[in-house]
Design a protein around this motif. Structure first.
Motif, short mmCIF file in Angstrom:
data_model
loop_
_atom_site.label_atom_id
_atom_site.label_comp_id
_atom_site.label_asym_id
_atom_site.label_seq_id
_atom_site.Cartn_x
_atom_site.Cartn_y
_atom_site.Cartn_z
N LEU D 201 49.89 55.41 53.23
CA LEU D 201 51.22 55.12 53.76
C LEU D 201 51.52 53.62 53.71
O LEU D 201 52.56 53.19 53.22
N ARG D 202 50.59 52.84 54.19
CA ARG D 202 50.81 51.40 54.26
C ARG D 202 50.89 50.79 52.86
O ARG D 202 51.69 49.88 52.62
N ALA D 203 50.07 51.28 51.96
CA ALA D 203 50.12 50.76 50.60
C ALA D 203 51.49 51.03 49.97
O ALA D 203 52.05 50.18 49.28
N MET D 204 52.04 52.20 50.23
CA MET D 204 53.37 52.52 49.66
C MET D 204 54.45 51.64 50.28
O MET D 204 55.32 51.12 49.59
N LEU D 205 54.40 51.47 51.60
CA LEU D 205 55.43 50.66 52.27
C LEU D 205 55.36 49.20 51.81
O LEU D 205 56.37 48.51 51.76
N TYR E 191 54.43 40.78 54.38
CA TYR E 191 55.04 40.84 55.70
C TYR E 191 55.06 42.30 56.13
O TYR E 191 54.74 43.19 55.34
N GLY E 192 55.45 42.54 57.37
CA GLY E 192 55.51 43.92 57.87
C GLY E 192 54.14 44.55 57.75
O GLY E 192 53.14 43.94 58.11
N VAL E 193 54.07 45.78 57.24
CA VAL E 193 52.79 46.48 57.17
C VAL E 193 51.75 45.77 56.31
O VAL E 193 50.55 45.98 56.46
N ALA E 194 52.20 44.95 55.39
CA ALA E 194 51.26 44.28 54.48
C ALA E 194 50.57 43.11 55.14
O ALA E 194 49.45 42.74 54.79
#
Lengths: 237, 237, 237, 237, 237, 237, 237, 237
Positions: D201-205, E191-194
């Motif tokens: 999920l995080r990789a896609m976001l 940024y954000g989830v990354a």
């Protein structure tokens, strides 16, 4: 530590960020339907200047995102004066943006005033690519009637970008009210559990509204790109 | 990058945060029983000035929360001098607060001195809305007798706001000692595992004391609003 | 490993969960205003039987929460037949509950059918303590009009328990529509990011609705206790 | 514990999940463009039977998602035999699905065989609503040429649903190759850091591909609904 | 607080970071095959000066990592002028690095320009230890053909260091294209989830490419050390 | 906003952090065996000055922890000159510490130089309370022989405080080598996954060494207090 | 897949968990002061039988932890009948435990009945090593007076093991009331945010009580080992 | 729900996992140097049977990982008897593995007996590909001398796979003792904070040993693949 270094070299081989590190994606437009944009956040003045030199030399335009006021002011004047800058979204147009085409087809909605830094980034990106859009602000669901007053206007748009932080309930409510494509964008606004946007992100992903799609936290630019992909898919059929 | 931008426009369409981005919720009082407050944390001076202009023009009062000293000092003098500012809680009253009504009915308790920035925010919010209250500080459960000395005083209040960071055991102990409504507010005080207030929050939510209710980290304002809802529910019946 | 153990003892000192491990809180009623309840989740049949023996011997009543069907069936028949069991909430009344007193003053609202296991626990706890209440189900905000039809009914209640999982937007919307005390209870319903209720919990804590208070995930019992504290605070003033 | 319960009531007021708990959203079709689906995961046989009774009585059709083999087998035979069940996706059509209309306009792509349980859910949902689509499997980017062979086929579809677990690189690569709308769906496949789908999920976001939109983990149904919203937006303009 | 302190001492026993706190690992070279490096990040000027004094006195060389521009400028001039500093990687060579030996055997690849601060640290570390290498930049998988153009060049290297942030798909794609040892290094870019590199790290660890090995976030130095271990293992057999 | 505020009050009731907020725990010594210490981290100059005024007035001593250089310099000179300050640990003795009693009985061990800010805090706390101790630094397990050289010295101490960041393997190795009480203190040193000390903390808690006890991240003060409790338990028996 | 496998081998080289995998630490007693214990949780019957064979052959004793009822029942009868098993703590003594020596010096306290599975493990481990101790149960701080009644008894013990789940406030309160060494052990009891014991662990680590030391979640065995290290340190001085 | 479904179809189009879902990567050997392996964990019997049919038909060999005993027993006898199964690692060789070539060049080390399920997977994978290796078990650093006895043996291997759970200190200690390539593999063994292997993973990534590389939790197969890449890089130069 090594064992027996000789004397100091006269000309140190100090490397710097040189041209070869930067490779602009000039073919992206024909491949994906929109040009490359430059995410300025972690870039130095030298970096940005080098990029703008290239673009200016080829008579091209460029969208700059996450460009801070300080970064803008440190650019060479020749470049700085060519940039149409909007401080809330921290976006800049280098050169003239694409011509506006057609009627507004995207509603860009921010739950609260403090979410505008993201919704404006989406609106400015759409504008850069020539896509008219409608900005609607301060319609958070804790004051529901503000949203209900605007529902008919929203329903007329095939694409809705819904920007919200904290509890992030706005996209869910919209997604249950209109059949449009709803793109949720969580913001990093807030404190405590809300801080960083993680709660807003998760609330959107877990939404009960069927077919709500979600972007990374604060990614207004990405939401606009998604809207453009959708509108071009419409156009291509 | 686009393909053939023409020359630079003479008047760039730079947008700024304009009036239309800000929509004060003037009807909130009749709907919910208390006026809107302004969370100042991420707002610019221009932003805040615009809001105060509106309020001043209509002869209204306003509660300002998370207003930093620096933000206060950057306001126009005409506005700044109308603000009754309290630096620990970072709250400001713009205009005269509501008249005090009745006896104290809320105890606002802070486990330690370093939690006062939150408990004071709650106390100041209650005061703004005219609700007398009693502040009690430095009664953390690692020195239990300090709390036990005050239990009778606390029990007399129908609502207790218990503010604590780190292990956050205070609301649990109070919730087991008195039948009042106990509202736990975790603070972001501390370091290591405590930092950010996440541990305090979770400890309160997992409390063994039946019926303890919990607010977001550092949300003294919200705790006061909850107390007001409770006291008005009492009043309305 | 030790060095020279002698032979096997004839009567092993095997310990079991004996009476001394269990200490019911019989004075809780006068101290806090409601009796002790038994959280059955991790308890063995022997454990539960021992507790019920004590209570039956003293002619008392008892509320049992998180009592699984299997646990119920493994109890001695004499105890089992005295229990009024409700399978969705997994609650049991051992003995006759308190007499109902007055009109309904709590609305217990579940966003969706799959949240009823929690809202019913709240409703059953309220009923046990003699507090009439109104259950409202399937009013999640992804289908907003279902909620709007019931708003007037909800507004008449001084206390609202709002149970929701996934995006958990329901309490925020209600908190913006009515002046009642709103107690949010997140549920562990859902999958992916929603799973476990962590997202719902955080969304409620970060809510934009002023004064919304929050319970631990799935804690319908606690929400009812909070409602009882509130209603008694009202009664005592 | 209460003080003086009387004798056992003869007819215990045991409540069960009754009709009033379930409220099917029959107007959703005209509002949003697609009917309600039933998420079966946490529902009991009694629950599901009650829903199917209602639908069967009105001669309606229904999409069932997350319906386990065991749940299917426990349904009354009259209902079970009316269900067209697909075990990998755990979807069922109760009644005849909508007629297929037009050419395939959605590519449903799974990175690996073990992701098919999600991509098939998306494909089956699209089929239910009459939308032809193309399923492509085993084109994970660790074996890149498998994807490159299919790129032209994929590019012809206006909407691409890209399902992947673990590193979840597939949607990023596709999003950089084709101008279509790309909907990423992370799966909960894998172990260690991958487990639960959080990493995917995080990789896609965080994807570098501009305009990639993302769904909750394992939410193939939601991805199909998003695709339908997009295609209807196209159709309506 | 104690009970009866006498008067103030005249010479306070204030301790400072003295020589005995610092123990350079001079035998590491023979044990592990490479000298100690100094991680400068949290060290004071006094600290660093003391270390360089020791090394200069023994005519040794030293690799300095995470040395900020400010730290460099605060060093005594005698030390500062002996340092070959590279600002992007924040690495410095104190004394002359080891002689270059042989052909390039490591490809150091950065997905994007903003990842170069890490890939350059790896390249500079390799250079310090005399290992020629090839730097390749801006080959992120969202623009796949940029990578494919360089695959043959990459395949010729027995070791590949693949540096990427955000979705971190680059090492997976390379690991599926070439039989070399692939060392993934996530970066904290984004940024954000990354943000923080956690998503990139997890995506690499969950990679479908068999035998991909992973370093801590931003650990370019460690990746170079791993490459050196591998190349020496080759050399020793 | 309220409805009709009158004019501005002349003397605003601005509150400040006053005496009543601060309640020093003067009885702690007899109850727990050691005096109160002041954690300075979040305290203002006014705050600290007020505390020192109280202590100075009563001729008491005080331990100050987390006192930054800047905080120290902002204190009134009369107080500042009475403080014996140690900058690495950021500890200060206000007044003369307790007399040293007996032989060293605690080894305070830091894995690396960058962990000394925590181990020194422990050592300084022990010294304040009159407990002699031995500091050992730079014995991290990545260079195992450095530790092995000191094992006999360590084994002679009944209590060992083992401070380490990053992988935090030091306390485990020591706990397997000596029968002393081993108190692990994780540090927040490092970057990437190590950052904040969470990894070090978890590694210590999960240690295979039987009976290793653990403190919060960076809590050198607490480790010293634990050592004092242990040594007093020894003394009292 | 390989290219040309020949025919099936007649005797497959299937490996099993053989003697060489298991290496009991027979010298631990002289090194650390207590024998090895066997953590049975993930071990097979074959595994456990092999270990017990070794121990029985040498006439040794052994402590078994996390031995489930099922594991016990699957052991060969000769071994099973030699085990003194206690089901709540899931501990077994194989052979006769060490002789009890002296008076009780450890209080083992459980906040609630459902924490006894951990406190009993600590008590049984202490008993195994011959250390008398006192078990106290159901003194959670939500019913404070239950604890206060026992404080004098607790204060007489040099070491206190305080076991608690959920909000885990018990060790903090005890640590503020008595000067003994307090070892906090969080339990995995509870649901929602409490589940898994993470909240209890963090609350204990963040405790305001100076010198509280903490164990891993559910680690009653480790707490007992820590107590033994402390008591032996006392004994050795 | 749809509006007017006709009658039930006679032959439902129920789909199952068919051939087209499975695409074995037969060219992987020439591309990457080792054949495809089948990760059996989430696969059904039908799935596995179909794969083995393909392989058997082509006279190929295959490595099966995460194959449970139950999965094995449910395979058709013709396939099952061709599998050389090892139950601890849950690996199977279908067909005869590659011929062993040369001397052992990999040490596969497990910290404890309970980590063998992972180290054995690595060893079996190496054996399958014809790579001799040495297994070493029960050398966890809490009993350091067990490891030190084996250090010379370990140092002779160019590649070391170090498998450990809980505190995971083993790879760090080895990485500081030998110059070989050290591949750390965290295991999911343990409970409380250790559970799931997350703590072990983070401790390895944060290791102070320079050049330690890390795999996903429990990924013994991947570690073996990495070793093979390294050894082939050696061979190819």
């Amino acid at each position: 530590m090594g064992d027996a270094p000789s004397e100091r070299r006269t000309s140190p081989p100090t490397m710097t960020h040189t041209r070869k590190d930067i490779k602009l994606d000039l073919e992206r437009h024909e491949r994906l339907g929109f040009d490359e944009a430059v995410f300025c956040s972690a870039k130095t003045t030298a970096h940005l200047t080098h990029i703008l030199d290239q673009v200016a030399g080829r008579q091209l335009r460029l969208l700059l995102t996450r460009l801070s006021n300080q970064q803008l002011n440190e650019l060479p004047e020749a470049h700085r004066t060519r940039i149409d800058y909007e401080p809330i979204s921290r976006t800049g147009y280098f050169g003239v943006p694409h011509d506006l085409v057609g009627e507004p087809r995207v509603a860009v909605i921010a739950a609260g005033t403090s979410d505008v830094y993201v919704s404006r980034e989406a609106a400015r990106t759409l504008r850069y690519y020539g896509q008219p859009n409608v900005e609607i602000t301060d319609v958070g669901v804790a004051g529901l009637w503000r949203l209900l007053e605007r529902v008919d206007e929203i329903r007329r748009m095939p694409v809705v970008i819904a920007v919200a932080g904290m509890d992030a309930a706005l996209p869910t409510v919209i997604g249950g009210l209109v059949p449009s494509v709803v793109i949720g964008v969580p913001t990093s606004v807030g404190y405590g559990v809300a801080s960083g946007g993680e709660s807003a992100l998760r609330a959107m992903l877990a939404s009960c509204a069927p077919g709500l799609v979600v972007m990374n936290i604060d990614n207004g630019y990405g939401a606009a790109c998604a809207a453009l992909r959708i509108l071009r898919a419409i156009g291509s059929t």
